[in-house]
Design an enzyme around this catalytic site. Sequence first.
Site, short mmCIF file in Angstrom:
data_model
loop_
_atom_site.label_atom_id
_atom_site.label_comp_id
_atom_site.label_asym_id
_atom_site.label_seq_id
_atom_site.Cartn_x
_atom_site.Cartn_y
_atom_site.Cartn_z
N LYS A 34 0.81 -1.22 0.00
CA LYS A 34 0.00 0.00 0.00
C LYS A 34 0.86 1.29 0.00
CE LYS A 34 -3.94 -2.16 2.34
NZ LYS A 34 -4.95 -1.99 3.40
N TYR A 93 -12.46 -2.10 -3.57
CA TYR A 93 -12.92 -2.25 -2.19
C TYR A 93 -14.44 -2.11 -2.05
CZ TYR A 93 -8.29 -2.31 0.08
OH TYR A 93 -7.04 -2.66 0.54
N PHE A 106 -15.30 3.87 7.06
CA PHE A 106 -13.95 4.23 6.65
C PHE A 106 -13.73 4.14 5.13
CE2 PHE A 106 -13.90 -0.25 8.03
CZ PHE A 106 -13.46 -0.88 6.86
N ARG A 136 -1.76 -14.30 4.90
CA ARG A 136 -2.42 -13.61 6.01
C ARG A 136 -1.61 -13.75 7.30
NH1 ARG A 136 -7.17 -11.60 4.60
NH2 ARG A 136 -8.16 -11.65 6.63
N THR A 193 -5.06 -7.07 10.87
CA THR A 193 -5.37 -5.80 10.17
C THR A 193 -4.89 -4.59 10.96
OG1 THR A 193 -7.33 -6.85 9.23
CG2 THR A 193 -7.26 -4.44 9.17
N ARG A 241 2.80 -6.26 9.31
CA ARG A 241 2.08 -5.12 9.91
C ARG A 241 2.66 -4.75 11.26
NH1 ARG A 241 -3.61 -7.42 7.68
NH2 ARG A 241 -3.85 -6.09 5.84
N ASN A 265 -2.00 0.33 6.73
CA ASN A 265 -1.46 -0.91 7.28
C ASN A 265 -0.59 -1.70 6.30
OD1 ASN A 265 -3.52 -1.81 5.69
ND2 ASN A 265 -4.52 -3.07 7.24
N HIS A 304 -2.28 -5.46 1.72
CA HIS A 304 -3.59 -6.12 1.61
C HIS A 304 -3.36 -7.53 1.11
CE1 HIS A 304 -7.69 -7.08 0.38
NE2 HIS A 304 -7.14 -7.58 -0.72
N GLU A 334 -9.88 -10.86 -7.22
CA GLU A 334 -8.92 -9.75 -7.04
C GLU A 334 -7.74 -9.88 -8.01
OE1 GLU A 334 -9.97 -8.92 -2.34
OE2 GLU A 334 -7.96 -9.56 -2.87
#
Length: 140
Positions: free
Chosen positions: A11, A51, A59, A87, A93, A104, A114, A117, A128
């Site tokens: 990100k 998203y 948010f 993950r 998250t 993270r 964060n 993704h 995705e």
Amino acid sequence: MATERTLSIIKPDATKRNLTGKINAKFEEAGLRIVAQKRIHLTKAQAGEFYKVHAERPFYDELCDFMASAPVVVQVLEGESAIAKNREVMGATNPADADAGTIRAEFAESVGENSVHGSDAPETAAEEIAYFFAGLEIVG
Ligand code: CMP
């Protein structure tokens, strides 16, 4: 266990701090292969489409602004149980809840910013990946 593919995004908070290589090292150390990767700058509309499942969340607007604020690196990661493994490597998250050694925990700045993704299930991974990559761009 089966070989899977998952969609990963490094990100804007991480690309701005030049952390792409350090984050990729975490994936590779965990046995995930980067089988496709490109650096792009999303528009807010493109982030919003990606998203859209979060469109009703408070948010959502902030998330879309953030994802369009600087370049991202989109990637396909491949490996045994790649979705769950990614993950684990990313951590929770909210970085305050992320286990030590995860991306993270080490790099994320907040729940919104964060750093990474990752897809959460096989169906979303397929959707995705197809959002960002043509089949010919993925080289296992
Ligand atoms: P990600 O895994 O990309 O999926 C949805 C994103 O929404 C999530 O990571 C966070 O970056 C973001 N997000 C989740 N909860 C919040 C929150 N409370 N405030 C801001 N952003 C959030």
